[in-house]
Motif scaffolding. Structure first.
Motif, short mmCIF file in Angstrom:
data_model
loop_
_atom_site.label_atom_id
_atom_site.label_comp_id
_atom_site.label_asym_id
_atom_site.label_seq_id
_atom_site.Cartn_x
_atom_site.Cartn_y
_atom_site.Cartn_z
N ALA A 97 0.64 -1.11 -0.04
CA ALA A 97 0.01 -0.03 0.06
C ALA A 97 0.89 1.31 -0.01
CB ALA A 97 -0.90 -0.07 1.23
N ALA A 98 1.89 1.17 1.03
CA ALA A 98 2.55 2.41 0.93
C ALA A 98 3.69 2.56 -0.22
CB ALA A 98 3.52 2.41 2.34
N ALA A 99 4.38 1.51 -0.61
CA ALA A 99 5.19 1.64 -1.70
C ALA A 99 4.56 1.90 -3.18
CB ALA A 99 6.04 0.26 -1.80
N LEU B 61 -9.42 5.81 -12.03
CA LEU B 61 -10.52 4.91 -12.08
C LEU B 61 -10.49 3.65 -12.72
CD1 LEU B 61 -12.69 8.13 -14.02
CD2 LEU B 61 -12.88 7.11 -11.37
N GLU B 62 -9.86 3.59 -13.50
CA GLU B 62 -9.22 2.15 -14.06
C GLU B 62 -8.82 1.03 -13.04
OE1 GLU B 62 -8.68 2.72 -18.83
OE2 GLU B 62 -7.07 2.12 -17.67
N ALA B 63 -8.00 1.66 -12.28
CA ALA B 63 -7.41 1.08 -11.13
C ALA B 63 -8.42 0.50 -10.06
CB ALA B 63 -6.20 1.88 -10.44
N GLY B 64 -9.30 1.44 -9.82
CA GLY B 64 -10.25 1.50 -8.73
C GLY B 64 -11.17 0.25 -9.16
N PHE B 65 -11.82 0.29 -10.41
CA PHE B 65 -12.42 -0.71 -11.16
C PHE B 65 -11.89 -2.06 -11.18
CE2 PHE B 65 -14.64 -3.04 -14.50
CZ PHE B 65 -16.15 -2.74 -14.07
N THR B 66 -10.72 -2.18 -11.44
CA THR B 66 -9.94 -3.71 -11.57
C THR B 66 -9.72 -4.08 -10.18
OG1 THR B 66 -8.70 -2.78 -13.72
CG2 THR B 66 -7.64 -4.78 -12.27
N ALA B 67 -9.35 -3.14 -9.21
CA ALA B 67 -9.27 -3.63 -7.90
C ALA B 67 -10.50 -4.43 -7.29
CB ALA B 67 -8.85 -2.72 -7.02
N ALA C 297 -3.26 1.03 -5.43
CA ALA C 297 -2.06 2.04 -5.26
C ALA C 297 -1.22 1.21 -6.65
CB ALA C 297 -1.27 1.68 -4.23
N VAL C 298 -1.05 -0.13 -6.66
CA VAL C 298 -0.04 -0.86 -7.48
C VAL C 298 -0.98 -0.96 -8.80
CG1 VAL C 298 1.15 -2.19 -5.95
CG2 VAL C 298 -1.03 -3.13 -6.89
N LEU C 299 -2.23 -0.85 -9.07
CA LEU C 299 -2.93 -1.00 -10.20
C LEU C 299 -2.74 0.52 -10.95
CD1 LEU C 299 -5.87 -3.09 -9.43
CD2 LEU C 299 -4.25 -3.63 -11.09
N THR C 300 -2.85 1.47 -9.93
CA THR C 300 -2.75 2.89 -10.36
C THR C 300 -1.37 3.12 -11.33
OG1 THR C 300 -4.30 3.76 -8.96
CG2 THR C 300 -2.69 5.37 -9.97
N LEU C 301 -0.20 2.56 -10.39
CA LEU C 301 0.96 2.54 -11.13
C LEU C 301 0.83 1.99 -12.59
CD1 LEU C 301 4.26 2.59 -11.08
CD2 LEU C 301 3.96 0.40 -9.67
N ALA D 247 4.01 -10.23 -9.86
CA ALA D 247 3.25 -8.93 -10.01
C ALA D 247 2.83 -8.46 -8.34
CB ALA D 247 2.15 -9.38 -10.79
N PRO D 248 2.89 -7.11 -8.26
CA PRO D 248 2.28 -6.48 -6.77
C PRO D 248 1.12 -7.26 -6.29
CG PRO D 248 4.15 -5.16 -7.74
CD PRO D 248 3.49 -6.16 -8.89
N HIS D 249 0.26 -6.96 -7.56
CA HIS D 249 -1.25 -7.13 -7.00
C HIS D 249 -1.64 -8.59 -6.91
CE1 HIS D 249 -2.77 -6.95 -11.41
NE2 HIS D 249 -3.26 -8.17 -10.66
N ASN D 250 -0.82 -9.52 -7.67
CA ASN D 250 -1.06 -10.78 -7.18
C ASN D 250 -0.54 -11.22 -5.94
OD1 ASN D 250 -2.54 -11.45 -9.51
ND2 ASN D 250 -0.46 -12.28 -10.68
N ILE D 251 0.70 -10.72 -5.37
CA ILE D 251 1.13 -10.98 -3.92
C ILE D 251 0.24 -10.17 -3.08
CG2 ILE D 251 3.19 -10.46 -2.76
CD1 ILE D 251 4.96 -10.43 -5.26
N VAL D 252 -0.36 -9.26 -3.20
CA VAL D 252 -1.20 -8.62 -2.37
C VAL D 252 -2.48 -9.49 -2.18
CG1 VAL D 252 -3.00 -6.72 -1.95
CG2 VAL D 252 -0.71 -6.13 -2.75
#
Length: 502
Positions: free
Chosen positions: A24-26, A56-62, A368-372, A455-460
């Motif tokens: 989240a922080a990184a 918006l895309e990141a939020g939707f995918t999350a 966070a990571v999806l926005t990146l 992939a960070p969001h897989n790890i999350v």
């Protein structure tokens, strides 16, 4: 430009692995840097309002990923409360006394089956908490789930990652599938070895107490042979949709038969068949729902007609198929199981509430990571990295082909997305160095598959299901070296094959 484009990724890796920041922080800091680089260095955005598009895309995918994590956690909580996970563990142990065999049945074949049937991180969300419940330490359980499913990502979700590759080159599906499987088979056996190493080492208890002996590694090699041989047979007969799914089913059956012949362990009595079916009911229902929805064309078409679709500004938007989504299948499996068990509403509610409590911090990390990722894709930073790689490697470009695929899935968290982004680029780069298109796309597919382990969001998603939120950097620090070594070896294979071709 490539050096500028890699800055957000480098910052994310350093913060998570070196300084042990949470995802989240990184991810939040790296996303801000990516937005600045995209705007200043790559002239991203026709209007200031376009800055909201990637967010918006990141939020939707999350949200779509959380829709998988929530029911998966609900199933885990429910299964643990009623003792079903313990029954499954006893049944797995009855197939073989060998902890390596048990680890491979769950962390290799079952994870691969879930990947072939649904994809979208489902194997990680399901298998990791099951392993924890059976005695594997949480950090190692996430690693087993990540590593155990990744060789099947090339044909995951009933072949979805193959679609952009086949469309880009108009290849014969069977031939390209076999080329990909040959590359995976040359190296993928190492993942089976790692499944055993992480499952039965480092303080594992219960079913997995033991150590990775020579016999255990031989068992892992047999599991890899069974899967890849079966997957190749399915690819040769049926094409690109079913190698992972069929390889897990057929290969798992062959492996179990080998175990029962006494080569991999000694049989012992376990729970009765009816008891096992009742305990494993959510997974039986899940498998049935996924197979019917994927393999019955009229039903598949009907489920895909329901769409949640939106667009914003210049080229931003996403689509979700709620009735076809694996998260919906997981929720239905959970509710059907509760009804079949005649579970008390309080028990079902308590399981869902326990799952919900884990989601807020996970959601922040995912956004966070999806926005990146979305700033890098829309800002042209991914393309800049690919062009920089071809310039750097020159005639040695085949060495870097899988690296590009891994980069795409590292950023997007999806082998399918990586193939969509880079399929045509790989063909153009292959023409420049006289690399056969099929070999280039096979290397892309292998890299895109293995990139999922870092992939960070897989790890999350994985750490969320085992209660390790905030410690994602520990997992990333272990998966990055494995991923880089794998793509380096895969690149060496691509380069060698090119050199041997007339």
């Amino acid at each position: 430009m490539a050096a500028l484009a890699i800055l957000p990724i480098a910052l994310l890796v350093v913060l998570m692995t070196g300084l042990r920041w949470s995802a989240a922080a990184a991810g939040s800091l790296a996303a801000v840097i990516a937005a600045i680089v995209a705007v200043v260095g790559f002239q991203f955005g026709e209007t200031p309002a376009d800055l909201a598009g990637p967010v918006l895309e990141a939020g939707f995918t999350a949200a779509t990923i959380l829709w998988i994590i929530f029911p998966a956690l609900s199933i885990h909580e429910y299964q643990t409360r009623i003792g079903a996970t313990a029954v499954i563990g006893e049944w797995l142990a009855s197939i073989s006394r060998d902890p390596a065999a048990t680890a491979l049945l769950l962390g290799w074949f079952f994870a691969m089956f879930l990947e072939g049937a649904s994809g979208f991180g489902t194997p990680i969300a399901i298998v990791a908490p099951m392993l924890v419940a059976l005695g594997v330490p949480p950090a190692r359980a996430v690693l087993v789930a990540l590593l155990g499913h990744v060789a099947g990502v090339s044909f995951g979700a009933v072949g979805a990652p193959m679609v952009p590759l086949l469309e880009a080159g108009l290849f014969d599906a069977r031939r390209l599938s076999l080329e990909i499987l040959v590359l995976h088979a040359c190296l993928g056996w190492m993942f089976a070895q790692l499944v055993v190493t992480y499952a039965i080492g480092g303080g594992a208890q219960g079913l997995f107490a033991g150590r990775a002996t020579v016999a255990a590694r031989r068992t892992a090699l047999m599991a890899a042979v069974c899967f890849f041989a079966a997957a190749a047979l399915v690819a040769a007969l049926a094409g690109a949709e079913l190698p992972t799914l069929g390889g897990a089913l057929l290969g798992g059956g062959l492996f179990a038969a080998w175990l029962r012949r006494g080569s991999g362990g000694t049989l012992r009595s376990g729970p009765a068949g009816r008891e096992v079916v009742i305990a494993g009911l959510p997974y039986v229902v899940l498998v049935a729902l996924i197979l019917v929805s994927r393999l019955v064309p009229p039903l598949q078409a009907a489920l895909r007609t329901c769409r949640i679709e939106w667009s914003y500004g210049h080229g931003f938007g996403e689509v979700m198929l709620p009735l076809y989504h694996p998260g919906t299948m997981l929720l239905l499996a959970f509710l059907c199981t509760a009804l079949a068990h005649r579970a008390a509403p309080r028990q079902v509610g308590a399981s869902m509430l326990a799952a919900l409590r884990r989601l807020p911090q996970v959601g922040i990390a995912l956004v966070a990571v999806l926005t990146l990722a979305r700033f890098m894709v829309h800002g042209g930073m991914i393309d800049a990295l690919a062009v920089g790689a071809t310039t750097l490697f020159g005639r040695a470009w085949p060495l870097a082909v899988p690296l590009v695929g891994a980069l795409g899935s590292f950023v997007t968290g999806s082998g399918t997305a990586s193939n969509i982004i880079f399929a045509n680029f790989q063909i153009a780069a292959a023409d420049a160095v006289r690399l056969p298109h099929g070999l280039a796309l096979a290397g892309q597919s292998v890299g895109a598959a293995v990139g999922n382990i870092m992939a960070p969001h897989n790890i999350v998603a994985g750490t969320a299901t085992v209660g390790l939120v905030g410690r994602e950097g520990e997992t990333l620090a272990r998966t990055v070296p494995v991923c880089l070594a794998y793509v380096a070896l895969a690149g060496g294979l691509v380069f060698t094959v090119q050199a041997l071709l007339p």
